[in-house]
Enzyme design. Sequence first.
Site, PDB file in Angstrom:
ATOM      1  N   LYS A  83       0.868  -1.183   0.000  1.00 26.75           N
ATOM      2  CA  LYS A  83       0.000   0.000   0.000  1.00 26.75           C
ATOM      3  C   LYS A  83       0.909   1.238   0.000  1.00 26.75           C
ATOM      4  O   LYS A  83       1.811   1.362   0.842  1.00 26.75           O
ATOM      5  CB  LYS A  83      -0.864  -0.029   1.254  1.00 26.75           C
ATOM      6  CG  LYS A  83      -2.167   0.709   1.159  1.00 26.75           C
ATOM      7  CD  LYS A  83      -2.964   0.392   2.433  1.00 26.75           C
ATOM      8  CE  LYS A  83      -4.328   1.004   2.431  1.00 26.75           C
ATOM      9  NZ  LYS A  83      -4.982   0.800   3.736  1.00 26.75           N
TER      10      LYS A  83
HETATM   11  O1  G3P Z   1      -8.371   1.575   4.856  1.00 23.08           O
HETATM   12  C1  G3P Z   1      -8.367   2.911   5.224  1.00 23.08           C
HETATM   13  C2  G3P Z   1      -9.419   3.149   6.242  1.00 23.08           C
HETATM   14  O2  G3P Z   1      -9.165   2.317   7.299  1.00 23.08           O
HETATM   15  C3  G3P Z   1      -9.578   4.503   6.782  1.00 23.08           C
HETATM   16  O3  G3P Z   1     -10.699   4.456   7.605  1.00 23.08           O
HETATM   17  O4  G3P Z   1     -12.235   5.225   9.333  1.00 23.08           O
HETATM   18  O5  G3P Z   1      -9.776   5.758   9.506  1.00 23.08           O
HETATM   19  O6  G3P Z   1     -11.202   6.886   7.810  1.00 23.08           O
HETATM   20  P1  G3P Z   1     -10.992   5.644   8.629  1.00 23.08           P
END
Ligand code: G3P
Length: 230
Positions: A83
């Site tokens: 990634k």
């Molecule tokens: O995969 C990326 C994701 O985990 C981001 O999620 O909830 O931290 O915006 P969040």
Amino acid sequence: MKLFIDTGSVAEVEEIAAWGVLSGATTNPSLLAKAEGDPGENIRRICELVRGPTSAEVVADEADGMIAEGRALAELHEHIVVKVPFSQAGLAATRALSSEGIPINMTLVFSANQALLSAEAGATYISCFMGRLDDISVDSTAVVREIVETLRPGGYTAQVLAASMRHPEHVVTAAKLGCEVATVPAKVLRQMLDHPLTTSGIEKFTADWQSRPEFAEWLRGLTEARAPVA
Ligand code: G3P
């Protein structure tokens, strides 16, 4: 649309992988930082449990560092997808690593232009964070729709991966928009199970069956009469 689990927790992957619905996993530095244990061991175990693409993220901020970290991460397990955060350096690293046959998940993509650049650099997955767009009052549905519609006519093989899924409706929206993958936290995957009519329906079937104890005996006999499956 394939479902990946978005987590750094081996325990969560163990729980949800048992449902038989996961095709892969994504981690990120924030998620891994919350988990106990060695990050490499956790990533390897997640790869084994999901038996599919598992993203592990570089943290260097220039291309050479990203490439070095990406090569090292890719050696952790055959299912690793490296990634890479979107940037000029990220594009250069994506071109270099993908040319070596290492699959790349370009992350933190928030526009169709960024998605086009990621696809041209050779990314296998392009991650757009729906929840974080909603957080700043940008319509995540419109952005993801534009990304999907921008990539399709060009015949790109890059897959649109909807991330930052905060609730089950995000997942349905991503599927309707034609995303190839949604990566979903365990909490949201559990929420996707729930419907009050399913719960009440099971309770009613169970109660009606239990009102006829001889039927329970009959089904037990039917089950026990079968030869055990090797
Ligand atoms: O995969 C990326 C994701 O985990 C981001 O999620 O909830 O931290 O915006 P969040």
